[in-house]
Design an enzyme around this catalytic site. Structure first.
Site, PDB file in Angstrom:
ATOM      1  N   CYS A  67       1.088  -0.998  -0.505  1.00 23.02           N
ATOM      2  CA  CYS A  67       0.138  -0.514  -0.236  1.00 23.02           C
ATOM      3  C   CYS A  67       0.755   0.814  -0.166  1.00 23.02           C
ATOM      4  O   CYS A  67       1.991   1.132   0.630  1.00 23.02           O
ATOM      5  CB  CYS A  67      -1.292  -0.262   1.278  1.00 23.02           C
ATOM      6  SG  CYS A  67      -2.307  -1.441   1.246  1.00 23.02           S
ATOM      7  N   ARG A  96       1.558   1.555  -6.274  1.00 19.35           N
ATOM      8  CA  ARG A  96       1.587   0.529  -4.976  1.00 19.35           C
ATOM      9  C   ARG A  96       0.247  -0.490  -4.693  1.00 19.35           C
ATOM     10  O   ARG A  96       0.288  -1.112  -3.423  1.00 19.35           O
ATOM     11  CB  ARG A  96       1.844   1.500  -3.843  1.00 19.35           C
ATOM     12  CG  ARG A  96       3.301   2.098  -3.377  1.00 19.35           C
ATOM     13  CD  ARG A  96       4.082   2.845  -2.683  1.00 19.35           C
ATOM     14  NE  ARG A  96       4.347   1.895  -1.453  1.00 19.35           N
ATOM     15  CZ  ARG A  96       5.789   1.252  -1.444  1.00 19.35           C
ATOM     16  NH1 ARG A  96       6.292   1.428  -1.798  1.00 19.35           N
ATOM     17  NH2 ARG A  96       5.463   0.613  -0.211  1.00 19.35           N
ATOM     18  N   TRP A 120      -3.745  -2.176  -1.373  1.00 22.50           N
ATOM     19  CA  TRP A 120      -3.674  -3.469  -2.132  1.00 22.50           C
ATOM     20  C   TRP A 120      -4.263  -4.605  -1.299  1.00 22.50           C
ATOM     21  O   TRP A 120      -3.827  -4.967   0.082  1.00 22.50           O
ATOM     22  CB  TRP A 120      -1.873  -3.578  -2.300  1.00 22.50           C
ATOM     23  CG  TRP A 120      -2.242  -5.132  -3.951  1.00 22.50           C
ATOM     24  CD1 TRP A 120      -1.837  -5.020  -4.165  1.00 22.50           C
ATOM     25  CD2 TRP A 120      -1.909  -6.169  -3.709  1.00 22.50           C
ATOM     26  NE1 TRP A 120      -1.802  -5.995  -5.454  1.00 22.50           N
ATOM     27  CE2 TRP A 120      -1.600  -6.795  -4.138  1.00 22.50           C
ATOM     28  CE3 TRP A 120      -1.000  -6.828  -1.391  1.00 22.50           C
ATOM     29  CZ2 TRP A 120      -1.798  -8.552  -3.760  1.00 22.50           C
ATOM     30  CZ3 TRP A 120      -1.387  -7.878  -1.893  1.00 22.50           C
ATOM     31  CH2 TRP A 120      -1.508  -9.197  -2.793  1.00 22.50           C
ATOM     32  N   ASN A 166      -0.044   0.428   5.738  1.00 21.08           N
ATOM     33  CA  ASN A 166       0.947  -0.284   4.940  1.00 21.08           C
ATOM     34  C   ASN A 166       1.580  -1.413   5.561  1.00 21.08           C
ATOM     35  O   ASN A 166       2.033  -0.991   6.707  1.00 21.08           O
ATOM     36  CB  ASN A 166       1.747  -0.137   3.976  1.00 21.08           C
ATOM     37  CG  ASN A 166       3.040  -0.758   3.224  1.00 21.08           C
ATOM     38  OD1 ASN A 166       1.991  -1.609   2.621  1.00 21.08           O
ATOM     39  ND2 ASN A 166       3.586  -0.179   2.652  1.00 21.08           N
ATOM     40  N   GLY A 167       1.229  -2.837   5.741  1.00 17.42           N
ATOM     41  CA  GLY A 167       1.338  -4.238   5.875  1.00 17.42           C
ATOM     42  C   GLY A 167       0.798  -4.880   5.862  1.00 17.42           C
ATOM     43  O   GLY A 167      -0.385  -5.365   6.099  1.00 17.42           O
ATOM     44  N   GLU A 199      11.818 -13.904 -18.309  1.00 11.83           N
ATOM     45  CA  GLU A 199      11.430 -12.696 -17.710  1.00 11.83           C
ATOM     46  C   GLU A 199      10.544 -12.602 -19.277  1.00 11.83           C
ATOM     47  O   GLU A 199       9.408 -11.660 -18.761  1.00 11.83           O
ATOM     48  CB  GLU A 199      12.690 -11.511 -18.547  1.00 11.83           C
ATOM     49  CG  GLU A 199      12.408 -10.481 -17.872  1.00 11.83           C
ATOM     50  CD  GLU A 199      11.400  -9.946 -16.399  1.00 11.83           C
ATOM     51  OE1 GLU A 199      11.235  -8.825 -16.430  1.00 11.83           O
ATOM     52  OE2 GLU A 199      11.345 -10.671 -15.867  1.00 11.83           O
ATOM     53  N   LYS A 233       6.640 -11.424 -17.897  1.00 12.96           N
ATOM     54  CA  LYS A 233       6.230  -9.609 -18.829  1.00 12.96           C
ATOM     55  C   LYS A 233       5.438 -10.121 -19.520  1.00 12.96           C
ATOM     56  O   LYS A 233       3.762  -8.848 -19.169  1.00 12.96           O
ATOM     57  CB  LYS A 233       7.270  -9.037 -19.582  1.00 12.96           C
ATOM     58  CG  LYS A 233       8.488  -8.313 -18.779  1.00 12.96           C
ATOM     59  CD  LYS A 233       8.007  -7.086 -18.180  1.00 12.96           C
ATOM     60  CE  LYS A 233       8.252  -7.208 -16.999  1.00 12.96           C
ATOM     61  NZ  LYS A 233       8.499  -8.071 -15.359  1.00 12.96           N
ATOM     62  N   GLU A 278       2.044 -10.922 -16.894  1.00 14.12           N
ATOM     63  CA  GLU A 278       1.207  -9.521 -15.771  1.00 14.12           C
ATOM     64  C   GLU A 278       0.687  -8.160 -15.592  1.00 14.12           C
ATOM     65  O   GLU A 278       0.240  -8.109 -15.591  1.00 14.12           O
ATOM     66  CB  GLU A 278       2.506  -9.375 -15.026  1.00 14.12           C
ATOM     67  CG  GLU A 278       3.869  -8.574 -15.620  1.00 14.12           C
ATOM     68  CD  GLU A 278       5.241  -8.544 -14.674  1.00 14.12           C
ATOM     69  OE1 GLU A 278       4.534  -7.886 -13.153  1.00 14.12           O
ATOM     70  OE2 GLU A 278       5.986  -7.893 -15.768  1.00 14.12           O
ATOM     71  N   HIS A 323       9.211 -33.580 -22.788  1.00 11.67           N
ATOM     72  CA  HIS A 323       9.091 -34.005 -21.754  1.00 11.67           C
ATOM     73  C   HIS A 323       7.898 -34.281 -20.910  1.00 11.67           C
ATOM     74  O   HIS A 323       7.675 -33.979 -19.746  1.00 11.67           O
ATOM     75  CB  HIS A 323       9.784 -34.497 -20.571  1.00 11.67           C
ATOM     76  CG  HIS A 323      11.420 -34.945 -21.143  1.00 11.67           C
ATOM     77  ND1 HIS A 323      11.817 -36.119 -20.840  1.00 11.67           N
ATOM     78  CD2 HIS A 323      12.658 -34.079 -21.454  1.00 11.67           C
ATOM     79  CE1 HIS A 323      13.087 -36.049 -20.952  1.00 11.67           C
ATOM     80  NE2 HIS A 323      13.666 -35.634 -21.514  1.00 11.67           N
ATOM     81  N   LYS A 373       3.650  -2.618  -7.113  1.00 10.77           N
ATOM     82  CA  LYS A 373       4.938  -2.484  -7.576  1.00 10.77           C
ATOM     83  C   LYS A 373       5.969  -2.952  -6.529  1.00 10.77           C
ATOM     84  O   LYS A 373       6.891  -3.476  -6.607  1.00 10.77           O
ATOM     85  CB  LYS A 373       5.075  -0.970  -7.480  1.00 10.77           C
ATOM     86  CG  LYS A 373       7.077  -1.026  -7.756  1.00 10.77           C
ATOM     87  CD  LYS A 373       7.392  -1.016  -9.383  1.00 10.77           C
ATOM     88  CE  LYS A 373       8.596  -1.118 -10.050  1.00 10.77           C
ATOM     89  NZ  LYS A 373       8.444  -1.478 -11.318  1.00 10.77           N
TER      90      LYS A 373
END
Length: 606
Positions: free
Chosen positions: A2, A27, A75, A99-100, A479, A483, A486, A502, A601
């Site tokens: 957050c 955030r 968030w 935040n937390g 990567e 990208k 997301e 396999h 983020k």
């Protein structure tokens, strides 16, 4: 996760809070809210959804009028996104933003219910607000100290008491929080971009330091209520760096900032044609004597570590173990005082990565942090720190931070290989010179944007796709896949090309996209064989390779050819086109590129 802001000064507080929150939506953007002291009363406005929803709500309800307040963009962790679960939380006497995660909130809540308190939200934050009210008599700092002794978990808190209408209180543990220092005004923020428009000067709060913020003063106390004297930090970038600068999205701007970011990160660390990390406190003679190297990180930073593993092992012949931070700390890892732990984090606040750093220090291992944010928690706790110079990265999907992280991995690999005697000075200087030229190579790959946009148009309707590669190309594929998924919300997986037979090749259906990365000449024949296998089963193949590689007719439907450089450095050349493919796919799907759903983020909670 957050975002927290606070303001005390002569400006319109609501306007400042909303403006600051607009720089912190990366955030979290499940809800937004502010609390402002208006004529001796704490007035709260909050609602579910983006900050724009709050602005619209206040246009109807009227915004709070005052000069002291706190704000939050959320968030969600405890409790779904909703108006009620939005921050700030509190009552007529106290209001907080958080935040937390408060780990023992259930015990606190049960206690407070027995004491006659009632709760309206599902959040852990409301328990802290009510606990502050329970203990409050007349001294906010004493009250905060008492509450901190009872809560467990991670937190950054912005707090207001009705009886102190010109003051914001702040405290943190494990979650970032800074106090911005202006002229006749002061600020609270989770990150510098929120306040850079108003001031570049700020204090970094350490764990459980309590800041008392008024418009003309900032006082900081420890848990014994003793004053703490701190140095002021100054941000080395200006407000333009946190704006879009004419680009449609921050992500596109940051992709195009990569040449400059790589130059700023690499150039100061090349001395007389050789890599030199001594200015960062890195003693290469010590590094070469460690038994083995661990590289631990999360998400994109972990993928940068994968590139580091390949080049360090190949060039320096030193064993490297790469792991996900959230897994590493819980599997009783075999790490000793004879090992080196490298942790990578853009923000320097990633909770799982921080925990791994502390675990390594507990057993006496040497620790080296690669971070972008000066003075961040990880940077302060590591034995050695190499700062990347990406500048602020606002888009949730990391691009330039990844590029500078792998730049640092190359510098480490080259210098360590030379120190180990596994490459001679001539080869080291050759590789270093090529790395120094990478800003121009990256700039050249950005000219492929029209081709990348065309390729993206072929992916828009896909339900699922694969990225494949071998060696460094596989590390890069991981990567590229991340990208795409997301920000486009298309299911995507990366696979080592040799593993397809396999099991995974059973997923290939007619027209399914497969993005193949093939830049390693020694592996090209093997990779092309794997490409032919998926092509024979109906896949639509998009091949990314350098312009010297011959692959034959019919191997791929579309080919993106990259400028040549040493194949050890090809991940840097190929990264930008993969980022652009993801970006344009998301744009064509009409998604919010900079704020993908469910993501934030900086992951400051487990």
């Amino acid at each position: 996760m957050c975002g927290i802001v606070g303001y005390v000064g002569d400006r319109d507080c609501a306007d400042v809070l909303v403006d600051a929150l607009s720089k912190l939506e990366y955030r979290g953007y499940d809800s937004a809210g502010i609390a402002v002291v208006e004529k001796g009363v704490i007035k709260v406005e909050k609602c579910k959804g983006r900050l724009a929803n709050l602005v619209d709500k206040m246009a109807v309800d009227g915004k709070p009028q005052g000069h002291c307040g706190i704000g939050h963009t959320r968030w969600a962790t405890h409790g779904e996104p909703s108006d009620i679960n939005s921050h700030p939380h509190g009552n007529k006497r106290v209001s907080i933003v958080h935040n937390g995660i408060i780990e023992n909130y259930k015990q606190i809540k049960d206690f407070l219910i027995e004491e006659g308190y009632s709760f309206v939200s599902e959040t852990d934050t409301e328990t802290v607000a009510k606990l502050l009210d329970y203990y409050y008599v007349d001294d906010p700092v004493d009250t905060i100290i008492k509450v901190l002794s009872e809560i467990k978990g991670s937190y950054a808190l912005g707090i207001m008491f009705r009886d102190y209408p010109d003051t914001v209180f702040a405290v943190r543990k494990e979650c970032p929080l800074i106090v911005g220092v202006g002229e006749n005004e002061n600020f609270l923020a989770s990150d510098v971009p929120a306040i850079i428009k108003y001031t570049r000067d700020y204090y970094l709060l350490e764990a459980n330091e309590i800041a008392v913020v008024k418009k003309d003063s900032v006082q900081i106390y420890d848990m014994h209520k003793e004053p703490v004297h701190k140095e002021i930090n100054t941000a080395d970038w200006d407000v333009d760096a946190a704006e879009k600068g004419g680009y449609e999205h921050f992500m596109l701007k940051e992709i195009h900032e990569q040449p400059a970011a790589v130059r700023d990160t690499v150039s100061p660390r090349i001395i007389n044609g050789m890599p030199d990390l001594s200015q960062d406190g890195v003693d290469m003679q010590k590094l070469k004597d460690y038994r083995q190297i661990f590289i631990v990180a999360c998400g994109t930073a972990m993928h940068a570590g994968m590139v580091g593993k390949y080049v360090i092992e190949k060039l320096a012949r030193k064993p490297v173990i790469v792991d996900i931070a959230s897994e590493f700390r819980y599997r009783d890892p075999i790490i000793t005082k004879d090992d080196l732990m490298i942790v990578i984090s853009q923000s320097g606040e990633t909770a799982d990565t921080m925990a791994v750093l502390r675990l390594a220090k507990e057993v006496g291992a040497a620790t080296l942090a690669v971070v972008n944010v000066v003075g961040s928690s990880i940077a302060r706790e590591a034995d050695m720190v190499i700062y990347t110079h990406a500048g602020p990265e606002i888009s949730v999907a990391s691009t330039k931070a990844y590029m500078v992280q792998i730049s640092v991995m190359y510098l480490l690999a080259f210098e360590l290989a030379y120190a180990n005697g596994t490459i001679d000075k001539e080869r080291c200087m050759e590789l270093t010179a090529q790395l120094g030229q990478m800003p121009d190579i990256i700039r050249e790959t950005l000219e492929l944007k029209d081709t990348c946009s065309f390729v993206a148009s072929k992916l828009v309707n896909a339900e699922s796709l694969l990225y494949i590669g071998r060696g460094l190309d596989y590390a890069l594929s991981m990567e590229g896949s991340l990208k795409l998924k997301e920000i486009s919300y298309i299911h995507s997986e990366s696979y080592a090309a040799g593993e397809l037979k396999h099991g995974t090749i059973s997923l290939i259906t007619e027209g399914m996209p497969v993005i193949a990365v093939a830049t390693q000449k020694k592996l090209i024949e093997k990779t092309v064989s794997n490409i032919r296998e998926v092509k024979a089963r109906g896949a639509m193949v998009i091949l990314i390779c350098d312009n010297s590689i011959e692959v034959g007719e019919g191997v791929a439907d579309y080919i993106i050819r990259l400028p040549q450089t040493d194949e050890q450095l090809m991940p840097m050349a190929a990264a930008a086109p993969l980022q652009l493919i993801a970006y344009y796919t998301s744009v064509l799907k009409g998604n919010d590129v900079d704020k993908p759903r469910n993501l934030a983020k900086s992951v400051t909670v487990e």
